[in-house]
Design a protein around this motif. Structure first.
Motif, PDB file in Angstrom:
ATOM      1  N   VAL A  44      -7.590   0.326   7.085  1.00  0.00           N
ATOM      2  CA  VAL A  44      -6.224   0.624   7.550  1.00  0.00           C
ATOM      3  C   VAL A  44      -5.687   1.857   6.813  1.00  0.00           C
ATOM      4  O   VAL A  44      -5.690   1.892   5.574  1.00  0.00           O
ATOM      5  CB  VAL A  44      -5.273  -0.567   7.299  1.00  0.00           C
ATOM      6  CG1 VAL A  44      -3.990  -0.407   8.119  1.00  0.00           C
ATOM      7  CG2 VAL A  44      -5.932  -1.897   7.605  1.00  0.00           C
TER       8      VAL A  44
ATOM      9  N   LYS B  49      -2.441   2.283  10.576  1.00  0.00           N
ATOM     10  CA  LYS B  49      -3.340   2.591  11.702  1.00  0.00           C
ATOM     11  C   LYS B  49      -4.769   2.235  11.295  1.00  0.00           C
ATOM     12  O   LYS B  49      -5.284   2.734  10.278  1.00  0.00           O
ATOM     13  CB  LYS B  49      -3.309   4.099  12.030  1.00  0.00           C
ATOM     14  CG  LYS B  49      -1.999   4.548  12.611  1.00  0.00           C
ATOM     15  CD  LYS B  49      -1.981   4.310  14.133  1.00  0.00           C
ATOM     16  CE  LYS B  49      -0.597   4.590  14.720  1.00  0.00           C
ATOM     17  NZ  LYS B  49      -0.054   3.504  15.499  1.00  0.00           N
ATOM     18  N   VAL B  50      -5.421   1.405  12.110  1.00  0.00           N
ATOM     19  CA  VAL B  50      -6.807   1.024  11.816  1.00  0.00           C
ATOM     20  C   VAL B  50      -7.741   2.122  12.308  1.00  0.00           C
ATOM     21  O   VAL B  50      -7.582   2.624  13.426  1.00  0.00           O
ATOM     22  CB  VAL B  50      -7.155  -0.326  12.489  1.00  0.00           C
ATOM     23  CG1 VAL B  50      -8.655  -0.585  12.427  1.00  0.00           C
ATOM     24  CG2 VAL B  50      -6.387  -1.463  11.825  1.00  0.00           C
TER      25      VAL B  50
ATOM     26  N   GLU C  94      -2.778  -4.025  12.479  1.00  0.00           N
ATOM     27  CA  GLU C  94      -1.836  -2.886  12.554  1.00  0.00           C
ATOM     28  C   GLU C  94      -0.403  -3.403  12.599  1.00  0.00           C
ATOM     29  O   GLU C  94       0.498  -2.866  11.943  1.00  0.00           O
ATOM     30  CB  GLU C  94      -2.131  -2.036  13.795  1.00  0.00           C
ATOM     31  CG  GLU C  94      -3.399  -1.203  13.638  1.00  0.00           C
ATOM     32  CD  GLU C  94      -3.606  -0.192  14.762  1.00  0.00           C
ATOM     33  OE1 GLU C  94      -3.024  -0.385  15.856  1.00  0.00           O
ATOM     34  OE2 GLU C  94      -4.350   0.791  14.537  1.00  0.00           O
ATOM     35  N   LYS C  95      -0.202  -4.480  13.369  1.00  0.00           N
ATOM     36  CA  LYS C  95       1.143  -5.058  13.506  1.00  0.00           C
ATOM     37  C   LYS C  95       1.630  -5.590  12.150  1.00  0.00           C
ATOM     38  O   LYS C  95       2.762  -5.347  11.729  1.00  0.00           O
ATOM     39  CB  LYS C  95       1.086  -6.191  14.537  1.00  0.00           C
ATOM     40  CG  LYS C  95       2.419  -6.564  15.102  1.00  0.00           C
ATOM     41  CD  LYS C  95       2.232  -7.428  16.333  1.00  0.00           C
ATOM     42  CE  LYS C  95       3.427  -8.358  16.450  1.00  0.00           C
ATOM     43  NZ  LYS C  95       3.100  -9.583  17.118  1.00  0.00           N
TER      44      LYS C  95
END
Ligand SMILES: CC(C)(COP(=O)([O-])OP(=O)([O-])OC[C@H]1O[C@@H](n2cnc3c(N)ncnc32)[C@H](O)[C@@H]1OP(=O)([O-])[O-])[C@@H](O)C(=O)NCCC(=O)NCCSC(=O)C[C@@](C)(O)CC(=O)[O-]
Ligand SMILES: NC(=O)C1=CN([C@@H]2O[C@H](COP(=O)(O)OP(=O)(O)OC[C@H]3O[C@@H](n4cnc5c(N)ncnc54)[C@H](OP(=O)(O)O)[C@@H]3O)[C@@H](O)[C@H]2O)C=CC1
Length: 420
Positions: A116, A205-206, A199-200
């Protein structure tokens, strides 16, 4: 019938296969598959990889003399390198009467990595991942009902903050029990499915969603007590241990030492349709896990001039998935081994790696590697020099007798016998 078989190598290929078939209960059809007469075709190859134009046969041999966890087995080995199968059989012979190889396995746990980026608060994001662990594991486990029904699936996770060149990123390790599969596809599917949730949770951002080949939660170990190949010769035993100790201390030697281990490991991995690159990457990364590359095997002197050998390495191998089921020879090789779980297969492969290394060290510490290896390589060299039919035997005999392993010498000798 046992597999401690003096002079097995003196039989013809047909006689060897008959023995193996009787031992492992192979059918006539399976024998034909092993001989390459049935089962594998260009059509089969075309279903396995891309842009197929044919296939490349690699010799399949069996190592004799192996007893692993109390069971006698013939070990299928696919390799192009002469002397590897002979060496494995030679070392297994020295461990047979002392009980053979005893193995253990840490479990078929693979690691999936989710990476991430773009995190404003990486440590807070790490905490949030742990707070949401159950939801993340549930999401993973929805992807593979078969694995769950077999008692596998995502079990746990761990998170690290890793400082890269440009930022602090999170690396989440998903620990997945892949049962009897190597598990790359199973784990990668989970990695990809869980990325949006991650991500949530983190607001980042992965980027990467892929398994790690440093499979250090899937460790196979093997141990054997080898009879002294040097009789009572203390000096030779000392030379053997000294050869091992250099490898343990010096990465330049350790690389070759471990290459010798992988001669055996990769040959069984390939014969059983498993992923040789995955196992090689895992083994070498594991050998460097303490920050300095070292050996995968260890040796200690035992009682009555015995040598106790041990090996420890990651072995991500399976009985389903990859080419294990789609390649008819691999299927038959697995039947030959009589294994029912990936754990048993990993134990056998570890045992072969240990035997392979013991044989090479024995030769290196005594007469040197060239005598045994080149004796068996001489046939290849004779063929490369153009020898045909009866010429091959004559050239090999001359090479071994004279100790002349140079290609130009062999060519000259071949010309000489043709002039006779
Ligand atoms: C090659 C041998 C076994 C000969 O060894 P030898 O002493 O001439 O053999 P032997 O006639 O006394 O036979 C002993 C046993 O070896 C086996 N054996 C013997 N000959 C054969 C054969 N033709 N085909 C199949 N098996 C054979 C067989 O099991 C036999 O037992 P028996 O059946 O008599 O009860 C020995 O010299 C040896 O183990 N050498 C080591 C070879 C080796 O390690 N090769 C790997 C390639 S070199 C490399 O890539 C890695 C390396 C070496 O650099 C790694 C490192 O540096 O650590
Ligand atoms: N970095 C790497 O090493 C990578 C390797 N690979 C490749 O991935 C392949 C291996 O992936 P893998 O996931 O093993 O293969 P598969 O996806 O082909 O097989 C695994 C699947 O088989 C099913 N299955 C049936 N019986 C069993 C059982 N007893 N135990 C476990 N699973 C069972 C499971 O679910 P279901 O029935 O739902 O399929 C499981 O997900 C190799 O070809 C490798 O080369 C791919 C990407 C990266």
């Amino acid at each position: 019938m046992g597999t401690r078989f003096k002079g097995f190598y003196r039989l013809s290929p047909e006689e060897r296969l008959d023995n193996v078939a009787e031992h492992s209960g192979l059918s006539g059809e399976e024998k034909a598959i092993i001989r390459g007469e049935k089962g594998f075709s260009v059509q089969t190859a075309d279903q396995m990889v891309e842009n197929v134009i044919g296939y490349m046969p690699i010799p399949l041999g069996v190592a004799a003399n192996f007893k692993v966890d109390g069971r006698d087995i013939f070990v299928p080995m696919a390799t192009e390198e002469p002397s590897v199968i002979a060496a494995a059989s030679n070392a297994a012979r020295l461990a047979y009467d002392t009980g053979g190889f005893t193995t253990s396995f840490s479990g078929p746990i693979m690691i999936g990595q989710v990476h991430v980026t773009q995190l404003s608060h990486p440590y807070a994001a790490m905490a949030k991942i742990y707070e949401n662990k159950e939801a993340i594991l549930n999401k993973c486990n929805q992807q593979d009902p078969t694995l769950i029904s077999l008692g596998g699936g995502a079990l746990d996770l761990e998170v690290r903050v890793v400082k890269t060149l440009s930022e602090k990123v999170l690396v989440i390790h998903l620990f997945v029990d892949t049962r009897d599969a190597m598990g790359a596809n199973a784990v990668n599917t989970m990695n990809e499915a869980v990325a949006p949730l991650i991500e949530k949770i983190t607001g980042g951002k992965v980027v990467l969603r892929i398994l790690s080949n440093l499979a250090d939660k899937r460790i196979a170990r093997a141990r054997a007590v080898f009879e002294s190949p040097f009789g009572n010769d203390k000096e030779m035993l000392h030379r053997f241990i000294s050869a091992y100790e250099l490898a343990a201390a010096d990465p330049y030697r350790a690389a070759t030492h471990n290459k010798g281990i992988m001669n055996g490991v990769s040959a069984v991995v390939l014969a059983t349709g498993n992923d040789t690159r995955a196992v090689e990457a895992g083994a070498h990364a594991y050998a460097a896990r303490f920050g300095r590359y070292t050996t995968l095997t260890h040796y200690e002197l035992g009682e009555n001039r015995t040598i106790i050998g041990t090996i420890e390495l990651p072995l991500a191998v399976g009985l389903v998935g990859g080419a294990t089921k789609s390649h008819p020879v691999a299927r038959t090789a697995i039947k030959m081994l009589g294994v029912k779980t990936s754990r048993e297969l990993a134990g056998i492969i570890a045992a072969v790696g240990l035997a392979q290394n013991f044989a090479a060290l024995r030769a290196l510490a005594s007469e040197g590697i060239q005598k045994g290896h080149m004796k068996l390589h001489a046939k290849n060299m004779a063929i490369q020099a153009g020898a045909k039919g009866h010429e091959i035997g004559r050239v090999v005999e001359w090479v071994v007798k004279e100790g002349r392993f140079r290609f130009d010498d062999i060519k000259r000798y071949l010309e000489k016998i043709r002039e006779e």
